[in-house]
Design a protein around this motif. Sequence first.
Motif, PDB file in Angstrom:
ATOM      1  N   TRP A   1      -8.895  -4.504  -0.480  1.00 44.77           N
ATOM      2  CA  TRP A   1      -8.668  -5.263  -1.634  1.00 44.77           C
ATOM      3  C   TRP A   1      -7.168  -5.473  -1.804  1.00 44.77           C
ATOM      4  CZ3 TRP A   1      -5.331  -4.558  -5.818  1.00 44.77           C
ATOM      5  CH2 TRP A   1      -5.438  -5.139  -6.863  1.00 44.77           C
TER       6      TRP A   1
ATOM      7  N   GLU B   1       0.879  -1.063   0.001  1.00 47.53           N
ATOM      8  CA  GLU B   1      -0.002   0.041  -0.024  1.00 47.53           C
ATOM      9  C   GLU B   1       0.969   1.099   0.028  1.00 47.53           C
ATOM     10  OE1 GLU B   1      -4.000   1.588   2.680  1.00 47.53           O
ATOM     11  OE2 GLU B   1      -1.943   1.166   3.526  1.00 47.53           O
TER      12      GLU B   1
ATOM     13  N   ALA C   1      -5.980  -1.516  -8.477  1.00 46.30           N
ATOM     14  CA  ALA C   1      -6.551  -1.347  -7.005  1.00 46.30           C
ATOM     15  C   ALA C   1      -7.721  -0.138  -7.148  1.00 46.30           C
ATOM     16  CB  ALA C   1      -5.606  -0.938  -6.065  1.00 46.30           C
ATOM     17  N   PRO C   2      -8.807  -0.446  -6.339  1.00 48.63           N
ATOM     18  CA  PRO C   2      -9.818   0.370  -6.279  1.00 48.63           C
ATOM     19  C   PRO C   2      -9.120   1.827  -5.776  1.00 48.63           C
ATOM     20  CG  PRO C   2     -10.584  -1.529  -5.186  1.00 48.63           C
ATOM     21  CD  PRO C   2      -9.124  -1.671  -5.347  1.00 48.63           C
ATOM     22  N   ALA C   3     -10.090   2.742  -5.985  1.00 49.70           N
ATOM     23  CA  ALA C   3      -9.499   4.300  -5.425  1.00 49.70           C
ATOM     24  C   ALA C   3     -10.342   4.687  -4.375  1.00 49.70           C
ATOM     25  CB  ALA C   3     -10.080   5.313  -6.614  1.00 49.70           C
TER      26      ALA C   3
ATOM     27  N   ARG D   1     -10.290   0.251  -1.369  1.00 48.17           N
ATOM     28  CA  ARG D   1      -8.696   0.056  -1.635  1.00 48.17           C
ATOM     29  C   ARG D   1      -7.794  -1.024  -0.585  1.00 48.17           C
ATOM     30  NH1 ARG D   1      -5.295   2.755  -5.147  1.00 48.17           N
ATOM     31  NH2 ARG D   1      -3.146   2.658  -4.479  1.00 48.17           N
ATOM     32  N   TRP D   2      -8.064  -0.423   0.692  1.00 50.31           N
ATOM     33  CA  TRP D   2      -7.382  -1.060   1.887  1.00 50.31           C
ATOM     34  C   TRP D   2      -7.667  -2.709   1.881  1.00 50.31           C
ATOM     35  CZ3 TRP D   2     -10.132  -2.372   6.893  1.00 50.31           C
ATOM     36  CH2 TRP D   2      -9.246  -2.700   7.647  1.00 50.31           C
TER      37      TRP D   2
END
Length: 762
Positions: free
Chosen positions: A111, A60, A101-103, A108-109
């Motif tokens: 995923w 991340e 990755a989602p925005a 996002r975290w």
Amino acid sequence: MAPRMAARLRSLWLLALLAGVGVLAWLPRSVHGHAHPYSSESDAWFSRDPDGLYHARRVERAMSERGVAARDPRLNYPAGAPIPWPPYYDGVLAAALAPFAPAEPDARWRWIERATASAPRVFGVLGALLAAVAAWRIGGALAAFVAGVSVALCRGSINYSAIGTGDHHAWVSLLAGAALLALSQALRPSELANTRRSALWGVLLGALCGLLVGSWVASLLYVFELQLVLGWMLWRRSKQELPGLAPLGLALHVTAALTLAPAVLHSPWRVDFPWMVVNLSWFHLALLALGALAFVPLWSRSLGRGTRMARVYPALVVLSLAALALVSWALELAPARGIAEGLEWVARVDRFMDSVQESMPLVGARAEQGVLFLALGYGVLLAPIALGWAAWRAWRHGDDELAPWIIATASLLPQALAQRRFADALAIPMAVLLGLAAARVAMRVRSRWLAAALALAAVLSQWPSAAWAWRRLSTPRDPQLGGPLDPVSGERLALEWIRARTGASDAWSVLAHWDRGHGIEWAANAPSVATNFGSYIGIDSYADPARFFLSEDLAAARALLERRHVRYVYAPTTLMQLVPSMCRIAAPERREQLLRETAQGQLVFADPWYSTMAARMLFNGTAVLPNGVPIHEHPGPPSFLRLVHVTKERHPTHVDPVTGLRFPVAFVWEHVPGARVEVHGPRDTEVELEIKLEFAASGYRVPWRANARIGDDGRATFHVPYATDSNGDARLVRASWRIGAERGALAIPEAIVLQGGSVHVP
């Protein structure tokens, strides 16, 4: 049959075989070992693999910071610490995952965590396919099937590549297997006869070696295996013409050094420990440079085949390296000092690693019954035979392409028996040798029935692992998982409570036993005092939580919290199980004081344990024996800690000896300055403050009470950690004061508690 048709059929047969191996590898790695459900009704899951959680954090950060971090301010808080892992694995994952990755931050975290904890399953399947291809190239279809199935069903490999596991070992084993395959192909006579192709093989091998060490420093062991193979080939060169050996060895070491150089320059360890062995430093580049130098003289005509110099050159290389090491050691040069410091560092760290499950042996008194065959299958009994046959073939018949598999298996087998973490790395080379040996037997006998029997035996040799996987795949999910008696989901939700309540902050830390550190850094999104890296990042970091939890001195405990800038103390009920570990870490001399052994050999708590901070964190902050008798000069709750969260999940086996009810899975305490409450009244009048709280979700109640007498100055002073308007999840039941016979409602704003202000009563 036309040659073209035959080749096409062989290709189709190989694809079918690989598809079967891939399915066999995918299914057991889909068992949700470390992928844990949030609830019994939901398919949503989180990873319970601590190291995988830290990889998720690093990935991340790499996505947001556009580079893999070398230090982490959330480790060893507030000092921060260098990250023990090299950067390449997390860099590869970040580059591969970033486009998908989602925005939205929360999505996002979650995923990233699941994606990171799913990637090793792919690497594990690829490892089984690689073993099958390697065996196919040398021994044909039966060898490929035996090797592929052996890795596909090997529990030692599955442990590091099942869904939910996010550690780097499956990736490392895949790279190590790829390097063995590449070197095996490079050692074929047709390849070694061509200097250009040999140089290209060297470049490929060097890139793999650089990636290996840049992903896990201990992979240097696997690079050393390749160097031993090249050393064997140096001896072989004295007897036959091998024009490609010099460019192969030189290109391998130069490319490996160039590939690894960015990771070494990125390493924070090279500054303080420039010649450190166990973390990336100049030592690793120097070692590769020495390896390259060993192949430069091979271009000299004086080292041509059959010359006296060619015969003595391998021994000369060994003696030169030994002499260099002895001189460096005798003169205490920097590399020797670095190695000595590394050995001392490893000796300290080994006390931590010795307690980690993956460092336990597969044989001997400390190994569980049957764990050897569960981890490696019954084929491990035949591995020495296959190893001996392959060594004989390489020695007597010049089958040099077997050398990488021989040396890797011979090196890794004893390591895996001593530390089960190496079972994963052993799986591929051992499976290849078993497959080749099986194919050799079938070829000598020339019986299809025997070939079929050997293929079936390969499956049955992994029966302990296959049976375990089948039971897990065919049995419905345990309804307790994600339920009210699930301690794993209870702990995870407690950490996420901290995350949701506070958001990301590096201004304070969470103190917990070291094995909860990566969960704090990822799930709670907060700095930790101690972490799953253990003593790798500092002895004090590793020991301070144990010092706090074993402390009976309230002032010393508070000072430690202040020094570490602790906001939350995370206390799972399983702290009770960790007392031996904490004594080993911070106070070996107190083990006999805090624990006693029953006639049945069980460890139970001695009375002094109930006055430790660990016991207070589980019993409303009080130092009281189960029979209600106070055991400390200050038995009441600490004035600097308030309970702010209690899990609704209850522990299935730990029972409160006072109430007879199951303990909540975890408690979250907040470190606060506390309110200074001054009560005014007539001299020597008895004063009492009482606050009662309830955590509605768990039904857990917290009584807080304090008594004193008004002094000569007409005041009695209390230090109160609880507010009357807000205390985390707690609901206020009652807050009152009593001065003699007079009573009234007590009001303490949370702002006063957090700032350390004063309140006057009445």
